[in-house]
Design an enzyme around this catalytic site. Structure first.
Site, PDB file in Angstrom:
ATOM      1  N   TRP A  79      -3.984   5.009   3.268  1.00  0.00           N
ATOM      2  CA  TRP A  79      -4.309   6.106   4.185  1.00  0.00           C
ATOM      3  C   TRP A  79      -3.027   6.589   4.841  1.00  0.00           C
ATOM      4  O   TRP A  79      -2.132   5.796   5.136  1.00  0.00           O
ATOM      5  CB  TRP A  79      -5.290   5.619   5.254  1.00  0.00           C
ATOM      6  CG  TRP A  79      -5.521   6.611   6.369  1.00  0.00           C
ATOM      7  CD1 TRP A  79      -6.402   7.657   6.357  1.00  0.00           C
ATOM      8  CD2 TRP A  79      -4.868   6.663   7.636  1.00  0.00           C
ATOM      9  NE1 TRP A  79      -6.328   8.362   7.541  1.00  0.00           N
ATOM     10  CE2 TRP A  79      -5.383   7.757   8.348  1.00  0.00           C
ATOM     11  CE3 TRP A  79      -3.873   5.887   8.242  1.00  0.00           C
ATOM     12  CZ2 TRP A  79      -4.968   8.110   9.639  1.00  0.00           C
ATOM     13  CZ3 TRP A  79      -3.451   6.228   9.519  1.00  0.00           C
ATOM     14  CH2 TRP A  79      -3.994   7.326  10.203  1.00  0.00           C
ATOM     15  N   CYS A 215      -4.463  -0.867  -0.421  1.00  0.00           N
ATOM     16  CA  CYS A 215      -3.532  -1.370  -1.439  1.00  0.00           C
ATOM     17  C   CYS A 215      -4.221  -2.334  -2.408  1.00  0.00           C
ATOM     18  O   CYS A 215      -3.550  -3.097  -3.108  1.00  0.00           O
ATOM     19  CB  CYS A 215      -2.314  -2.028  -0.796  1.00  0.00           C
ATOM     20  SG  CYS A 215      -1.429  -0.960   0.349  1.00  0.00           S
TER      21      CYS A 215
END
Length: 260
Positions: A79, A215
């Site tokens: 993000w 991730c």
């Protein structure tokens, strides 16, 4: 390497929409390849956006269909948004091109920046970016007093933090004393010139990360400089510090043959 120049694209009320910054990256990348501009680092804040690197799996994206921008960098989903300092170093790498060395230089500049603010951060083997280490596993106490023997992540390979409430939310990793990511790195090298780069969580709303598997990592979380230091740090404060360390690391780097 050559002298590094910095370009500020926009911060705060002037935060930059992702596609606009991506287009500017491509423009500067082409100019750098043609030697029309020197090594350049674009610095900015983004409007809120999820971006997915090439290795992102479907089960790491938002469950509610929130739009995600698929990009041509390495890594997985993350993000970007207000309170996060984003840097896109567009550098011509020496040949033979060493992408790992480039990532390590970015990590080094970020680690030095954190240290200047009084935070000890580190690398984690096998995971790019900059991290704050949690307590050893046997010393951690799960939220709500649950024993970690019953932590569903230990035995359940399909564990999904997006479905499991605040106890396992990435933004609460600090309360759980787990490893937590402070800065993300995802790069691309095309024609020997770098694109994309790093994002450092200065003082963002980290609950944005709770809607994804950040991730692709399910057993750690996210944090920010402000959260770790217990005081408000602003992007404006961090800007000159990251510039200083990026310049020093990039300009002092000497290309060496990779060890075989």
């Amino acid at each position: 390497m050559s002298e590094l120049r910095f370009v500020h694209l926009g911060f705060g009320a002037d935060a930059v929409e992702y596609q606009e910054a991506w287009q500017e990256q491509r423009r500067v990348h082409a100019a750098r390849f043609a030697d029309e501009v020197p090594d350049t680092c674009l610095l900015l804040e983004h409007l809120p956006v999820y971006t997915a690197g090439r290795r992102t799996a479907d089960d790491e994206r938002p469950l509610d269909g929130t739009p995600v921008v698929d990009v041509d960098r390495g890594g997985k989903i993350t993000w970007h948004g207000p309170g996060q300092l984003v840097g896109y170093p567009i550098l011509k790498l020496p040949r033979p091109v060493d992408v790992v060395a480039h990532v390590r230089r970015l990590e080094e500049a970020l680690l030095l920046t954190c240290a200047e603010f009084g935070l000890e951060a580190t690398r984690v083997e096998g995971r790019s970016g900059v991290w704050v280490l949690g307590d050893p596993l046997e010393e951690r106490r799960a939220l709500g007093g649950l024993n970690l023997d019953f932590d569903p992540r230990v035995a359940d390979e399909e564990f999904d933090p997006r479905l499991s409430g605040p106890e396992y939310a990435p933004s609460n990793a600090g309360q759980r004393r787990e490893d937590r990511k402070l800065a993300q790195i995802g790069v691309r090298v095309a024609k020997g010139v770098t694109m994309h780069g790093f994002s450092l969580n200065v003082n963002p709303d980290t609950t944005w990360f709770d809607r994804i598997v950040p991730c692709g990592i399910r057993d750690a979380g996210v944090t920010s400089l402000s959260e770790e230091l217990g005081r408000e740090i602003t992007v404006a404060e961090v800007l000159p510090v990251i510039e200083k360390h990026l310049r020093a690391v990039v300009e002092s780097s000497v290309p060496l043959p990779r060890a075989v």
